[in-house]
Design a protein around this motif. Structure first.
Motif, mmCIF file in Angstrom:
data_model
loop_
_atom_site.group_PDB
_atom_site.id
_atom_site.type_symbol
_atom_site.label_atom_id
_atom_site.label_comp_id
_atom_site.label_asym_id
_atom_site.label_seq_id
_atom_site.Cartn_x
_atom_site.Cartn_y
_atom_site.Cartn_z
ATOM 1 N N SER A 60 -15.739 18.705 -23.987
ATOM 2 C CA SER A 60 -16.706 17.759 -24.508
ATOM 3 C C SER A 60 -17.112 18.213 -25.903
ATOM 4 O O SER A 60 -17.112 19.419 -26.194
ATOM 5 C CB SER A 60 -17.929 17.680 -23.600
ATOM 6 O OG SER A 60 -18.855 16.724 -24.090
ATOM 7 N N GLU A 81 -15.060 6.984 -26.707
ATOM 8 C CA GLU A 81 -14.999 8.125 -25.800
ATOM 9 C C GLU A 81 -15.216 9.443 -26.540
ATOM 10 O O GLU A 81 -15.867 10.356 -26.018
ATOM 11 C CB GLU A 81 -13.658 8.154 -25.062
ATOM 12 C CG GLU A 81 -13.449 7.029 -24.072
ATOM 13 C CD GLU A 81 -14.359 7.130 -22.865
ATOM 14 O OE1 GLU A 81 -14.882 8.237 -22.602
ATOM 15 O OE2 GLU A 81 -14.554 6.101 -22.187
ATOM 16 N N GLN A 118 -18.974 8.629 -29.233
ATOM 17 C CA GLN A 118 -20.175 8.062 -28.627
ATOM 18 C C GLN A 118 -20.498 8.759 -27.300
ATOM 19 O O GLN A 118 -21.653 9.078 -27.035
ATOM 20 C CB GLN A 118 -19.978 6.555 -28.396
ATOM 21 C CG GLN A 118 -19.813 5.753 -29.673
ATOM 22 C CD GLN A 118 -21.078 5.732 -30.522
ATOM 23 O OE1 GLN A 118 -22.183 5.697 -30.010
ATOM 24 N NE2 GLN A 118 -20.908 5.759 -31.834
ATOM 25 N N TYR A 119 -19.469 8.971 -26.480
ATOM 26 C CA TYR A 119 -19.680 9.608 -25.183
ATOM 27 C C TYR A 119 -19.320 11.095 -25.199
ATOM 28 O O TYR A 119 -19.491 11.772 -24.180
ATOM 29 C CB TYR A 119 -18.851 8.907 -24.106
ATOM 30 C CG TYR A 119 -18.959 7.402 -24.132
ATOM 31 C CD1 TYR A 119 -20.169 6.773 -24.424
ATOM 32 C CD2 TYR A 119 -17.852 6.594 -23.889
ATOM 33 C CE1 TYR A 119 -20.270 5.395 -24.468
ATOM 34 C CE2 TYR A 119 -17.941 5.205 -23.918
ATOM 35 C CZ TYR A 119 -19.155 4.616 -24.215
ATOM 36 O OH TYR A 119 -19.244 3.252 -24.254
ATOM 37 N N THR A 120 -18.804 11.605 -26.321
ATOM 38 C CA THR A 120 -18.426 13.017 -26.546
ATOM 39 C C THR A 120 -17.429 13.538 -25.516
ATOM 40 O O THR A 120 -17.372 14.727 -25.251
ATOM 41 C CB THR A 120 -19.669 13.929 -26.564
ATOM 42 O OG1 THR A 120 -20.258 13.969 -25.260
ATOM 43 C CG2 THR A 120 -20.691 13.447 -27.591
ATOM 44 N N ASN A 121 -16.651 12.643 -24.918
ATOM 45 C CA ASN A 121 -15.661 13.046 -23.913
ATOM 46 C C ASN A 121 -14.321 13.246 -24.616
ATOM 47 O O ASN A 121 -13.421 12.408 -24.558
ATOM 48 C CB ASN A 121 -15.557 11.972 -22.835
ATOM 49 C CG ASN A 121 -14.786 12.457 -21.616
ATOM 50 O OD1 ASN A 121 -14.252 13.562 -21.604
ATOM 51 N ND2 ASN A 121 -14.725 11.623 -20.588
#
Length: 305
Positions: free
Chosen positions: A55, A267, A270-273
């Motif tokens: 992440s 991903e 924004q979602y740091t995945n």
């Protein structure tokens, strides 16, 4: 004396060949190192990251094998992003290549102001789309946009081009074709300029006087390699659609314009995945390579160079 000189000549030639090979490697080394650092190394890093749960800014991460790839098949939004990208390509590529061919044929016949037409049609390819997005938002606005005013004047209803899920993706595809048509026109013009004029003269002597016959039997076969190149490069560019989505719709409405590259952006940032985004990036690269190879192999059997 001749027999004694032959071995020395072979030694001289071998030494010269070896010296030239070393010089070639030395000259190619800077470009090879730049390619390795800027292209190959990032690809390897992304590929390795796709097997982790890394992440963004995380201090700890673990190897998770193929979990990210299996998650792609369970993610409906990822599947939708693939379908949206395919639909975008299906509209943008034929429209931009076909319109570029028509414009190139029309410009080639011009004797005056030809350079002016080339510059005018190439302007969309050189302009910054983020700036042009403001213009498109105004033109396509559902209430104050000039395009909707024209539709009303023609007796048609207003259309919410960018806020209606049924029209948003097609609207972005048409805008993408507008952005690419200058590039396809210039490349097609270059291909038309390379067609020898004596072929047209020979065709005319054989009785091929109608323009449509000459276009189908002479121009298109000679232009086919150029059109293949234009189609492949346009497809790759269409695969990379991002700026129009980010500037005009942000993937909406209701996710109807969320393309694969925009999904990767969400991903990753924004979602740091990052691990899952890396797996999507590998899938994205595979799609580009497969589509390009299919186009080349399918067309190569029908094209004469």
């Amino acid at each position: 004396m001749t027999a004694m000189a032959l071995p020395s000549r072979r030694v001289v030639h071998a030494g010269t060949d070896r010296s030239q090979a070393i010089q070639g490697w030395v000259l190619a080394m800077p470009a090879a190192m730049l390619l390795a650092v800027l292209v190959i190394a990032p690809l390897l890093i992304v590929f390795g990251m796709s097997f982790t749960d890394y992440s963004l800014a995380a201090s700890h991460w673990a190897f998770i094998g193929l979990d990210n790839y299996t998650e792609i098949f369970r993610d409906r939004r990822a599947f939708g992003a693939v379908l949206h990208t395919a639909a975008y390509i299906a509209i943008t590529v034929p429209l931009s290549v076909g319109l570029g061919l028509v414009l190139a044929l029309l410009i080639q016949q011009r004797r005056t102001l030809r350079n002016v037409y080339e510059v005018v049609f190439f302007l969309p390819a050189t302009s910054t789309f983020i700036a042009m997005a403001i213009v498109w938002q105004f033109l396509l606005h559902g209430r104050i946009g000039p395009i909707n005013d024209w539709l009303v004047a023609l007796g048609l209803g207003r259309v919410d081009f960018l806020t209606d899920p049924t029209t948003a993706l097609a609207t972005l595809a048409v805008i993408g074709a507008w952005q690419l048509v200058g590039q396809t026109t210039i490349l097609t013009l270059a291909g038309l300029a390379s067609v020898p004029t004596d072929i047209y003269e020979a065709a005319e002597l054989d009785g091929m006087t109608r323009g449509w016959d000459r276009f189908l039997r002479v121009t298109m076969p000679m232009l086919a390699p150029t059109l293949l190149f234009v189609t492949v490069t346009t497809t790759i560019t269409a695969f990379q659609v991002f700026d129009s989505v980010a500037a005009l719709t942000q993937g909406g409405p209701a996710g109807s314009t969320e393309t694969l590259l925009y999904k990767i952006y969400l991903e990753a940032y924004q979602y740091t995945n990052m691990g899952y985004a890396a797996a999507l990036s590998v899938l994205f690269l595979v799609f580009i390579v497969v589509f390009s190879m299919i186009q080349i192999l399918f067309a190569d059997k029908r094209i004469h160079y």
